[in-house]
Design a protein around this motif. Structure first.
Motif, PDB file in Angstrom:
ATOM      1  N   VAL A  14      54.499  73.561  96.260  1.00  0.00           N
ATOM      2  CA  VAL A  14      55.341  74.725  95.983  1.00  0.00           C
ATOM      3  C   VAL A  14      55.209  75.694  97.147  1.00  0.00           C
ATOM      4  N   SER A  15      56.203  75.693  98.036  1.00  0.00           N
ATOM      5  CA  SER A  15      56.072  76.474  99.269  1.00  0.00           C
ATOM      6  C   SER A  15      56.485  77.929  99.105  1.00  0.00           C
ATOM      7  N   ASP A  16      57.255  78.262  98.061  1.00  0.00           N
ATOM      8  CA  ASP A  16      57.709  79.649  97.880  1.00  0.00           C
ATOM      9  C   ASP A  16      56.509  80.569  97.658  1.00  0.00           C
ATOM     10  N   TYR A  17      56.414  81.597  98.476  1.00  0.00           N
ATOM     11  CA  TYR A  17      55.231  82.462  98.452  1.00  0.00           C
ATOM     12  C   TYR A  17      55.112  83.255  97.154  1.00  0.00           C
ATOM     13  N   ASP A  18      56.234  83.586  96.522  1.00  0.00           N
ATOM     14  CA  ASP A  18      56.186  84.421  95.322  1.00  0.00           C
ATOM     15  C   ASP A  18      55.948  83.629  94.045  1.00  0.00           C
ATOM     16  N   LEU A  19      55.735  82.323  94.148  1.00  0.00           N
ATOM     17  CA  LEU A  19      55.365  81.504  92.999  1.00  0.00           C
ATOM     18  C   LEU A  19      53.869  81.226  93.060  1.00  0.00           C
ATOM     19  N   LEU A  20      53.194  81.279  91.920  1.00  0.00           N
ATOM     20  CA  LEU A  20      51.731  81.268  91.887  1.00  0.00           C
ATOM     21  C   LEU A  20      51.107  79.942  92.352  1.00  0.00           C
ATOM     22  N   PRO A  21      51.532  78.788  91.862  1.00  0.00           N
ATOM     23  CA  PRO A  21      50.852  77.537  92.245  1.00  0.00           C
ATOM     24  C   PRO A  21      51.182  77.123  93.674  1.00  0.00           C
ATOM     25  N   THR A  22      50.272  76.398  94.277  1.00  0.00           N
ATOM     26  CA  THR A  22      50.561  75.756  95.563  1.00  0.00           C
ATOM     27  C   THR A  22      50.937  74.294  95.383  1.00  0.00           C
ATOM     28  N   ARG A  23      50.477  73.694  94.269  1.00  0.00           N
ATOM     29  CA  ARG A  23      50.755  72.268  94.078  1.00  0.00           C
ATOM     30  C   ARG A  23      50.777  71.941  92.586  1.00  0.00           C
ATOM     31  N   ILE A  24      51.702  71.073  92.207  1.00  0.00           N
ATOM     32  CA  ILE A  24      51.787  70.555  90.848  1.00  0.00           C
ATOM     33  C   ILE A  24      51.442  69.075  90.897  1.00  0.00           C
ATOM     34  N   GLN A  25      50.451  68.683  90.132  1.00  0.00           N
ATOM     35  CA  GLN A  25      50.074  67.270  90.064  1.00  0.00           C
ATOM     36  C   GLN A  25      50.436  66.697  88.698  1.00  0.00           C
ATOM     37  N   GLU A  26      50.829  65.446  88.680  1.00  0.00           N
ATOM     38  CA  GLU A  26      51.021  64.722  87.423  1.00  0.00           C
ATOM     39  C   GLU A  26      50.033  63.553  87.419  1.00  0.00           C
ATOM     40  N   PRO A  27      48.888  63.706  86.758  1.00  0.00           N
ATOM     41  CA  PRO A  27      47.806  62.718  86.860  1.00  0.00           C
ATOM     42  C   PRO A  27      48.193  61.285  86.522  1.00  0.00           C
ATOM     43  N   LYS A  28      49.112  61.057  85.582  1.00  0.00           N
ATOM     44  CA  LYS A  28      49.448  59.687  85.212  1.00  0.00           C
ATOM     45  C   LYS A  28      50.175  58.943  86.320  1.00  0.00           C
ATOM     46  N   ARG A  29      50.654  59.655  87.327  1.00  0.00           N
ATOM     47  CA  ARG A  29      51.284  58.988  88.479  1.00  0.00           C
ATOM     48  C   ARG A  29      50.248  58.214  89.290  1.00  0.00           C
ATOM     49  N   ARG A  30      48.960  58.581  89.126  1.00  0.00           N
ATOM     50  CA  ARG A  30      47.885  57.865  89.820  1.00  0.00           C
ATOM     51  C   ARG A  30      47.287  56.784  88.939  1.00  0.00           C
ATOM     52  N   SER A  31      47.202  57.051  87.644  1.00  0.00           N
ATOM     53  CA  SER A  31      46.708  56.060  86.685  1.00  0.00           C
ATOM     54  C   SER A  31      47.308  56.381  85.324  1.00  0.00           C
ATOM     55  N   SER A  32      47.895  55.382  84.685  1.00  0.00           N
ATOM     56  CA  SER A  32      48.497  55.604  83.370  1.00  0.00           C
ATOM     57  C   SER A  32      47.451  55.983  82.332  1.00  0.00           C
ATOM     58  N   SER A  33      46.180  55.704  82.618  1.00  0.00           N
ATOM     59  CA  SER A  33      45.103  56.021  81.674  1.00  0.00           C
ATOM     60  C   SER A  33      44.716  57.500  81.697  1.00  0.00           C
ATOM     61  N   MET A  34      45.332  58.291  82.563  1.00  0.00           N
ATOM     62  CA  MET A  34      45.012  59.714  82.633  1.00  0.00           C
ATOM     63  C   MET A  34      45.667  60.514  81.506  1.00  0.00           C
ATOM     64  N   SER A  35      46.601  59.911  80.784  1.00  0.00           N
ATOM     65  CA  SER A  35      47.257  60.560  79.651  1.00  0.00           C
ATOM     66  C   SER A  35      47.368  59.569  78.501  1.00  0.00           C
ATOM     67  N   PRO A  36      47.464  60.068  77.248  1.00  0.00           N
ATOM     68  CA  PRO A  36      47.694  59.156  76.126  1.00  0.00           C
ATOM     69  C   PRO A  36      49.032  58.428  76.299  1.00  0.00           C
ATOM     70  N   LYS A  37      49.161  57.300  75.680  1.00  0.00           N
ATOM     71  CA  LYS A  37      50.382  56.503  75.776  1.00  0.00           C
ATOM     72  C   LYS A  37      51.583  57.319  75.295  1.00  0.00           C
ATOM     73  N   GLY A  38      52.642  57.308  76.082  1.00  0.00           N
ATOM     74  CA  GLY A  38      53.851  58.041  75.737  1.00  0.00           C
ATOM     75  C   GLY A  38      53.817  59.513  76.055  1.00  0.00           C
ATOM     76  N   LYS A  39      52.689  60.002  76.620  1.00  0.00           N
ATOM     77  CA  LYS A  39      52.548  61.423  76.967  1.00  0.00           C
ATOM     78  C   LYS A  39      52.329  61.561  78.470  1.00  0.00           C
ATOM     79  N   SER A  40      52.454  62.782  78.950  1.00  0.00           N
ATOM     80  CA  SER A  40      52.108  63.075  80.333  1.00  0.00           C
ATOM     81  C   SER A  40      51.414  64.428  80.388  1.00  0.00           C
ATOM     82  N   SER A  41      51.131  64.862  81.591  1.00  0.00           N
ATOM     83  CA  SER A  41      50.447  66.141  81.781  1.00  0.00           C
ATOM     84  C   SER A  41      50.725  66.633  83.186  1.00  0.00           C
ATOM     85  N   ILE A  42      50.476  67.905  83.409  1.00  0.00           N
ATOM     86  CA  ILE A  42      50.547  68.462  84.758  1.00  0.00           C
ATOM     87  C   ILE A  42      49.312  69.332  84.993  1.00  0.00           C
ATOM     88  N   MET A  43      48.902  69.380  86.235  1.00  0.00           N
ATOM     89  CA  MET A  43      47.825  70.273  86.643  1.00  0.00           C
ATOM     90  C   MET A  43      48.333  71.124  87.788  1.00  0.00           C
TER      91      MET A  43
END
Length: 464
Positions: free
Chosen positions: A306-335
């Motif tokens: 997230v390059s816009d300076y007025d937005l708080l986060p610098t990066r959004i990660q979706e852990p299940k993109r690295r391993s499907s076991s990072m979230s319950p089946k049928g769910k996802s998450s962001i950090m």
């Protein structure tokens, strides 16, 4: 009071692999870890829900290496829990999505006309050598290689948000080791003249533990203990007794430890302070806001910067993109990674207030998660990034010179050597520290502290 051949301070991957090498050689080793579990910056936190566990790492770790020994070691330790993952990254800027790393083809396709016009003008100046490479600071490094247009739109705002200081006060070292493209001249030559030389790029394929990166230090700890090593948790080092050239003992709140040799992965500034020298070195902290989502996918991307300076986060990660076991089946998450300094407003902000700000930021990025949140929590890490200001090298050199007075002390790891290095390099410094103890003449401390300190991009194709 306890005595051993070696005391290791810090239970991250560098300290653990040093302990394993020493224990394999028959040394008695005690490892002191101030937290309640090993891992350091490589831990994985868990958010439990009725549907299962959501897992979140301390940052965007991945295992990439050109060291075959290290690859074999990690494969042996993790076994079937070691996956091969593919990285997909993008930059979010003013409601447009750009490929990461930036490349000219994608800019031509996505960028608005005004940005393209400015980038084209900058490219011509660089092609005709009207602008010469300038390594004075981060800002000059970028503008002399990519031009002011890309700097003002992408590199400058993101860098200021990440580090909390003006980019002109940041060392050019960070740019030299983190920006993948050589400069616009080389990119333009490749695009228009079919230059056969490949532009430096980030590795897209990497190894990753099935249940999060915390699985690696956890299994390393088991291996270390199976070799006779002793791990003492919740044991923060409070003080040292030392002479002019030797540390005599190490004190925690519960015990005193004596030893012939010490390997420390404690942050370099904290170690020097406890031994009587104020380094002036600083770290940038991160707060992670972790959100479980009642959707199968948030996006197709592992990381979204997230390059816009007025937005708080610098990066959004979706852990299940690295391993499907990072979230319950049928769910996802962001950090969401949110830069801060320890005890500032962001560090101390209540989780519910932080969530409200982030939800508004996500809506501006065209992500509405209001009715999709399963649960959320946050955690922080104080020593996320070595603050590489323009004076950091001088301060670091003086600190190391002071610590080198203590013959039985070796620093290792990312925080311990005050280096912005990848995981494999941190582990290599731990191995080198162990080798020096086993054979004092085999390696110098300076070689450990500056291992792989080349002025080039340090994330390359892996032997994996």
């Amino acid at each position: 009071m306890q005595n051993s051949d070696v005391v290791i301070i810090g239970g991250g991957v560098a300290g653990l692999i040093a302990g394993i090498k020493l224990a394999e050689a028959g040394k008695s080793v005690i490892l002191l870890e101030k937290e309640s579990k090993v891992g350091g910056q490589c831990k994985t936190e868990v958010l439990s829900s009725k549907d299962g566990d959501f897992r979140f790492d301390y940052g965007g770790h991945r295992f990439i290496t050109n060291n075959k020994y290290l690859l074999n070691f990690v494969e042996e330790v993790l076994g079937d829990d070691l996956l091969i993952s593919q990285r997909s990254s993008v930059i979010l800027h003013q409601n447009r999505i750009y490929e990461y790393p930036l490349n000219l083809k994608n800019l031509l396709k996505v960028a608005p006309f005004k940005l393209l016009l400015g980038a084209a003008y900058d490219t011509l100046k660089i092609l005709f050598k009207l602008v010469k490479p300038n390594n004075k600071n981060f800002e000059s490094w970028i503008t002399s290689r990519f031009g002011k247009t890309l700097y003002n739109n992408f590199f400058g705002p993101y860098t200021k948000k990440l580090w909390g200081i003006e980019p002109e006060k940041l060392s050019a070292d960070w740019a030299g080791q983190r920006i993948s493209l050589l400069d616009l001249k080389d990119v333009a030559k490749k695009l228009f003249f079919k230059n056969k030389k490949t532009v430096r790029t980030y590795a897209k394929s990497y190894r990753y533990p099935k249940y999060g990166f915390g699985g690696l230090p956890s299994k390393m700890a088991l291996k270390f203990e199976s070799l006779g090593g002793k791990i003492i948790l919740n044991s923060e080092v409070k003080s040292f007794i030392h002479s002019e050239n030797e540390i005599k003992s190490i004190s925690t709140k519960d015990n005193v430890y004596t030893t012939k040799n010490i390997i420390s992965t404690m942050p370099l500034n904290e170690m020097s302070s406890k031994l009587g020298f104020e380094s002036g070195l600083e770290f940038r902290s991160l707060r992670f806001l972790c959100i479980g989502l009642d959707i199968e996918d948030f996006s197709p991307h592992t990381w979204q910067y997230v390059s816009d300076y007025d937005l708080l986060p610098t990066r959004i990660q979706e852990p299940k993109r690295r391993s499907s076991s990072m979230s319950p089946k049928g769910k996802s998450s962001i950090m969401l990674e949110i830069p801060c300094n320890k005890n500032d407003e962001i560090w101390n902000m209540p989780e519910n207030e932080l969530l409200e700000i982030v939800k508004k930021d996500l809506i501006r990025l065209k992500f509405d998660i209001e009715d999709k949140i399963v649960d959320y929590f946050s955690f922080s890490t104080e020593h996320a990034y070595t603050l590489m200001d323009v004076e950091y090298n001088e301060k670091r050199d003086k600190t190391i010179e002071y610590l080198n007075k203590f013959d039985n002390l070796i620093m290792a790891g990312r925080q311990g050597t005050y280096r912005y290095i990848f995981l494999d390099t941190a582990m290599e410094t731990g191995i080198m520290a162990a080798q020096k103890i086993l054979d004092n003449d085999s390696i110098s401390k300076e070689k450990i502290y500056n291992h792989r300190n080349e002025k080039t991009v340090i994330e390359t194709k892996s032997v994996a």
